[in-house]
Every structure is written in structure tokens, then in C-alpha cells.
Design a protein around this motif. Structure first.
Motif, mmCIF file in Angstrom:
data_model
loop_
_atom_site.group_PDB
_atom_site.id
_atom_site.type_symbol
_atom_site.label_atom_id
_atom_site.label_comp_id
_atom_site.label_asym_id
_atom_site.label_seq_id
_atom_site.Cartn_x
_atom_site.Cartn_y
_atom_site.Cartn_z
ATOM 1 N N LEU A 16 -6.439 12.853 -13.936
ATOM 2 C CA LEU A 16 -7.577 11.932 -13.982
ATOM 3 C C LEU A 16 -7.096 10.482 -14.010
ATOM 4 O O LEU A 16 -7.609 9.627 -13.277
ATOM 5 C CB LEU A 16 -8.463 12.233 -15.185
ATOM 6 N N MET A 17 -6.097 10.190 -14.834
ATOM 7 C CA MET A 17 -5.559 8.831 -14.921
ATOM 8 C C MET A 17 -4.988 8.394 -13.573
ATOM 9 O O MET A 17 -5.288 7.312 -13.076
ATOM 10 C CB MET A 17 -4.475 8.752 -15.988
ATOM 11 N N ARG A 18 -4.172 9.254 -12.959
ATOM 12 C CA ARG A 18 -3.534 8.922 -11.688
ATOM 13 C C ARG A 18 -4.565 8.726 -10.582
ATOM 14 O O ARG A 18 -4.482 7.775 -9.802
ATOM 15 C CB ARG A 18 -2.556 10.037 -11.306
ATOM 16 N N GLU A 19 -5.560 9.598 -10.503
ATOM 17 C CA GLU A 19 -6.549 9.492 -9.437
ATOM 18 C C GLU A 19 -7.513 8.331 -9.678
ATOM 19 O O GLU A 19 -8.025 7.742 -8.729
ATOM 20 C CB GLU A 19 -7.278 10.813 -9.242
ATOM 21 N N THR A 20 -7.747 7.978 -10.926
ATOM 22 C CA THR A 20 -8.522 6.776 -11.224
ATOM 23 C C THR A 20 -7.747 5.552 -10.754
ATOM 24 O O THR A 20 -8.309 4.643 -10.126
ATOM 25 C CB THR A 20 -8.831 6.667 -12.730
ATOM 26 N N ALA A 21 -6.450 5.527 -11.023
ATOM 27 C CA ALA A 21 -5.600 4.431 -10.548
ATOM 28 C C ALA A 21 -5.617 4.372 -9.028
ATOM 29 O O ALA A 21 -5.734 3.292 -8.437
ATOM 30 C CB ALA A 21 -4.173 4.604 -11.064
ATOM 31 N N ARG A 22 -5.506 5.522 -8.374
ATOM 32 C CA ARG A 22 -5.513 5.563 -6.904
ATOM 33 C C ARG A 22 -6.831 4.988 -6.363
ATOM 34 O O ARG A 22 -6.831 4.206 -5.418
ATOM 35 C CB ARG A 22 -5.341 7.008 -6.418
ATOM 36 N N PHE A 23 -7.939 5.342 -6.974
ATOM 37 C CA PHE A 23 -9.243 4.837 -6.538
ATOM 38 C C PHE A 23 -9.317 3.319 -6.706
ATOM 39 O O PHE A 23 -9.757 2.601 -5.798
ATOM 40 C CB PHE A 23 -10.360 5.522 -7.347
ATOM 41 N N GLN A 24 -8.869 2.818 -7.853
ATOM 42 C CA GLN A 24 -8.888 1.373 -8.103
ATOM 43 C C GLN A 24 -7.988 0.632 -7.117
ATOM 44 O O GLN A 24 -8.349 -0.418 -6.591
ATOM 45 C CB GLN A 24 -8.457 1.074 -9.544
ATOM 46 N N THR A 74 0.830 -1.205 0.000
ATOM 47 C CA THR A 74 0.000 0.000 0.000
ATOM 48 C C THR A 74 0.866 1.257 0.000
ATOM 49 O O THR A 74 0.633 2.183 -0.784
ATOM 50 C CB THR A 74 -0.945 -0.007 1.218
ATOM 51 N N ARG A 75 1.873 1.291 0.887
ATOM 52 C CA ARG A 75 2.778 2.460 0.943
ATOM 53 C C ARG A 75 3.532 2.643 -0.368
ATOM 54 O O ARG A 75 3.667 3.760 -0.870
ATOM 55 C CB ARG A 75 3.772 2.305 2.094
ATOM 56 N N SER A 76 4.021 1.555 -0.925
ATOM 57 C CA SER A 76 4.802 1.624 -2.164
ATOM 58 C C SER A 76 3.967 2.167 -3.320
ATOM 59 O O SER A 76 4.420 3.039 -4.075
ATOM 60 C CB SER A 76 5.345 0.237 -2.502
ATOM 61 N N ILE A 77 2.761 1.673 -3.453
ATOM 62 C CA ILE A 77 1.886 2.134 -4.532
ATOM 63 C C ILE A 77 1.521 3.600 -4.327
ATOM 64 O O ILE A 77 1.556 4.399 -5.268
ATOM 65 C CB ILE A 77 0.630 1.247 -4.634
ATOM 66 N N ASP A 78 1.202 3.971 -3.101
ATOM 67 C CA ASP A 78 0.847 5.361 -2.802
ATOM 68 C C ASP A 78 2.020 6.293 -3.100
ATOM 69 O O ASP A 78 1.841 7.359 -3.702
ATOM 70 C CB ASP A 78 0.397 5.490 -1.349
ATOM 71 N N GLN A 79 3.229 5.903 -2.709
ATOM 72 C CA GLN A 79 4.413 6.724 -2.982
ATOM 73 C C GLN A 79 4.632 6.875 -4.493
ATOM 74 O O GLN A 79 4.967 7.963 -4.971
ATOM 75 C CB GLN A 79 5.652 6.113 -2.328
ATOM 76 N N THR A 80 4.448 5.798 -5.224
ATOM 77 C CA THR A 80 4.621 5.857 -6.680
ATOM 78 C C THR A 80 3.618 6.812 -7.312
ATOM 79 O O THR A 80 3.982 7.639 -8.154
ATOM 80 C CB THR A 80 4.479 4.453 -7.297
ATOM 81 N N LEU A 81 2.369 6.731 -6.896
ATOM 82 C CA LEU A 81 1.352 7.638 -7.425
ATOM 83 C C LEU A 81 1.642 9.082 -7.021
ATOM 84 O O LEU A 81 1.462 9.993 -7.817
ATOM 85 C CB LEU A 81 -0.041 7.215 -6.960
ATOM 86 N N ASP A 89 -7.107 1.622 -4.124
ATOM 87 C CA ASP A 89 -7.742 1.657 -2.807
ATOM 88 C C ASP A 89 -8.817 0.580 -2.688
ATOM 89 O O ASP A 89 -8.923 -0.079 -1.645
ATOM 90 C CB ASP A 89 -8.350 3.031 -2.533
ATOM 91 N N GLN A 90 -9.584 0.364 -3.740
ATOM 92 C CA GLN A 90 -10.613 -0.677 -3.710
ATOM 93 C C GLN A 90 -9.989 -2.063 -3.574
ATOM 94 O O GLN A 90 -10.447 -2.883 -2.773
ATOM 95 C CB GLN A 90 -11.472 -0.619 -4.969
ATOM 96 N N HIS A 91 -8.951 -2.334 -4.345
ATOM 97 C CA HIS A 91 -8.289 -3.638 -4.275
ATOM 98 C C HIS A 91 -7.644 -3.863 -2.912
ATOM 99 O O HIS A 91 -7.743 -4.952 -2.342
ATOM 100 C CB HIS A 91 -7.234 -3.774 -5.381
ATOM 101 N N MET A 92 -6.966 -2.838 -2.390
ATOM 102 C CA MET A 92 -6.304 -2.986 -1.096
ATOM 103 C C MET A 92 -7.323 -3.186 0.025
ATOM 104 O O MET A 92 -7.092 -3.959 0.947
ATOM 105 C CB MET A 92 -5.405 -1.785 -0.799
#
Length: 96
Positions: free
Chosen positions: A69-77, A45-52, A79-82
């Protein structure tokens, strides 16, 4: 409704992204079924958040609307998976 070439290209790209997301999710779930670990989930979770966050602001910004929009869509997805992975860890049978 007539579908133009641009709409078809967008649909194909979204389908490819969805397939990649589903395959990655299945692989991560398989990993956690063999070795459930809160530390691993926290690290991911930390690694993905730092990358974004390195790719731009975490709250959006008007300077580059499409990339935001692309980055925040990725962040939302993500967050759902995590969240789903966390639920899986929380609901493991006793003794694991």
C-alpha cells in the motif's frame, strides 16, 4: 469526534509526508524552470520507477499489504507529479 493518539500520529506522519512532497515538487519545478529538459524528466521517471520496483512488485501483492500500500501510494503520487511536470514542459512558451 474524539481523536486518539494513534490517529494523531498518523495525521502528523501524513502531514510530514505531504510537506516533503510539496517541497520536492517545488524544487523540481524550479530546476525545470531554469533548464527544461525532456531527457531529465525521462531519466527521473525511470529512476523512480526502478526504485519502487526494486522494493517489491509494481502490481501489488498480498504477502505484505502495508508495504505494498505504501509503495503503490508513492507510485500514484509520483505519477501525478511527473504528469504535471510533463504538462509544464509541453506548455513552455515558444523560444525556450
Amino acid at each position: 469526534m474524539d481523536v486518539n493518539d494513534f490517529q494523531k500520529a498518523i495525521a502528523v506522519a501524513r502531514g510530514e509526508a505531504l510537506a516533503a512532497s510539496l517541497l520536492a515538487s517545488a524544487a523540481i519545478r524550479a530546476l525545470f524552470s531554469m533548464a527544461p529538459s525532456q531527457q531529465l524528466l525521462d531519466h527521473m521517471t525511470r529512476s523512480i520507477d526502478q526504485t519502487l520496483n526494486m522494493s517489491g512488485p509494481g502490481t501489488g501483492g498480498g504477502e505484505d499489504e502495508l508495504n505494498t500500500l505504501m509503495r503503490e501510494t508513492a507510485r500514484f503520487q509520483v505519477d501525478q507529479h511527473m504528469h504535471a511536470l510533463q504538462e509544464g514542459l509541453n506548455n513552455l512558451p515558444k523560444g525556450r
